[in-house]
Design a protein around this motif. Sequence first.
Motif, PDB file in Angstrom:
ATOM      1  N   ARG A   1      -7.128   0.834  -5.242  1.00  0.00           N
ATOM      2  CA  ARG A   1      -7.349   1.768  -4.139  1.00  0.00           C
ATOM      3  C   ARG A   1      -7.765   1.011  -2.898  1.00  0.00           C
TER       4      ARG A   1
ATOM      5  N   THR B   1       0.851  -1.191   0.000  1.00  0.00           N
ATOM      6  CA  THR B   1       0.000   0.000   0.000  1.00  0.00           C
ATOM      7  C   THR B   1       0.888   1.242   0.000  1.00  0.00           C
ATOM      8  N   SER B   2       0.324   2.377  -0.353  1.00  0.00           N
ATOM      9  CA  SER B   2       1.122   3.603  -0.395  1.00  0.00           C
ATOM     10  C   SER B   2       1.669   3.959   0.985  1.00  0.00           C
TER      11      SER B   2
ATOM     12  N   VAL C   1      -2.683  -0.779  -9.639  1.00  0.00           N
ATOM     13  CA  VAL C   1      -2.891  -0.211  -8.306  1.00  0.00           C
ATOM     14  C   VAL C   1      -4.364  -0.307  -7.975  1.00  0.00           C
TER      15      VAL C   1
ATOM     16  N   ARG D   1       2.131   7.627  -4.351  1.00  0.00           N
ATOM     17  CA  ARG D   1       0.993   7.491  -5.275  1.00  0.00           C
ATOM     18  C   ARG D   1       1.275   8.169  -6.613  1.00  0.00           C
ATOM     19  N   ARG D   2       1.938   9.298  -6.580  1.00  0.00           N
ATOM     20  CA  ARG D   2       2.261  10.021  -7.824  1.00  0.00           C
ATOM     21  C   ARG D   2       3.197   9.171  -8.693  1.00  0.00           C
TER      22      ARG D   2
END
Length: 138
Positions: A57, A25-26, A55, A41-42
């Motif tokens: 969410r 996960t981020s 990815v 995330r970017r």
Amino acid sequence: MIATRFSVGLHILVLVASDPPGDATSIRLAASIGTNPVVVRRIAGLLSRAGLITVQRGPGGASLTREAAAISLADVWRAIHPERERMIRVHGRTNQECQTGRRIPALLRSRFDAAEAAVLADLARTSIAELVTEAGRD
């Protein structure tokens, strides 16, 4: 210009390749990288658009779209950097009335292009799987 986005992208892929499904996960990736989840995330978005990861969410996290051995460091470079972005830039405001100023951009660009091609060829010889093994996470 070589920014840290490339090394962060590689870090993300090594973790995604080695973490159990659903763990990448981020928040988890950001903790390992030492950055903010927004940065993760970017960069993960760039990797996703390049077709290297998917990815999900929420709790699903990221996963590779193909085997880690099939993703080279050159693939990651191309995902992180736009096709026309140069590793080594040439200053653009040379004096066109000066013999040297007029010629130096093309002179340097040809040498810089050769150096960049050599770097990309070297990056193409290393896979994410190799980095996972070297990091001790296989």
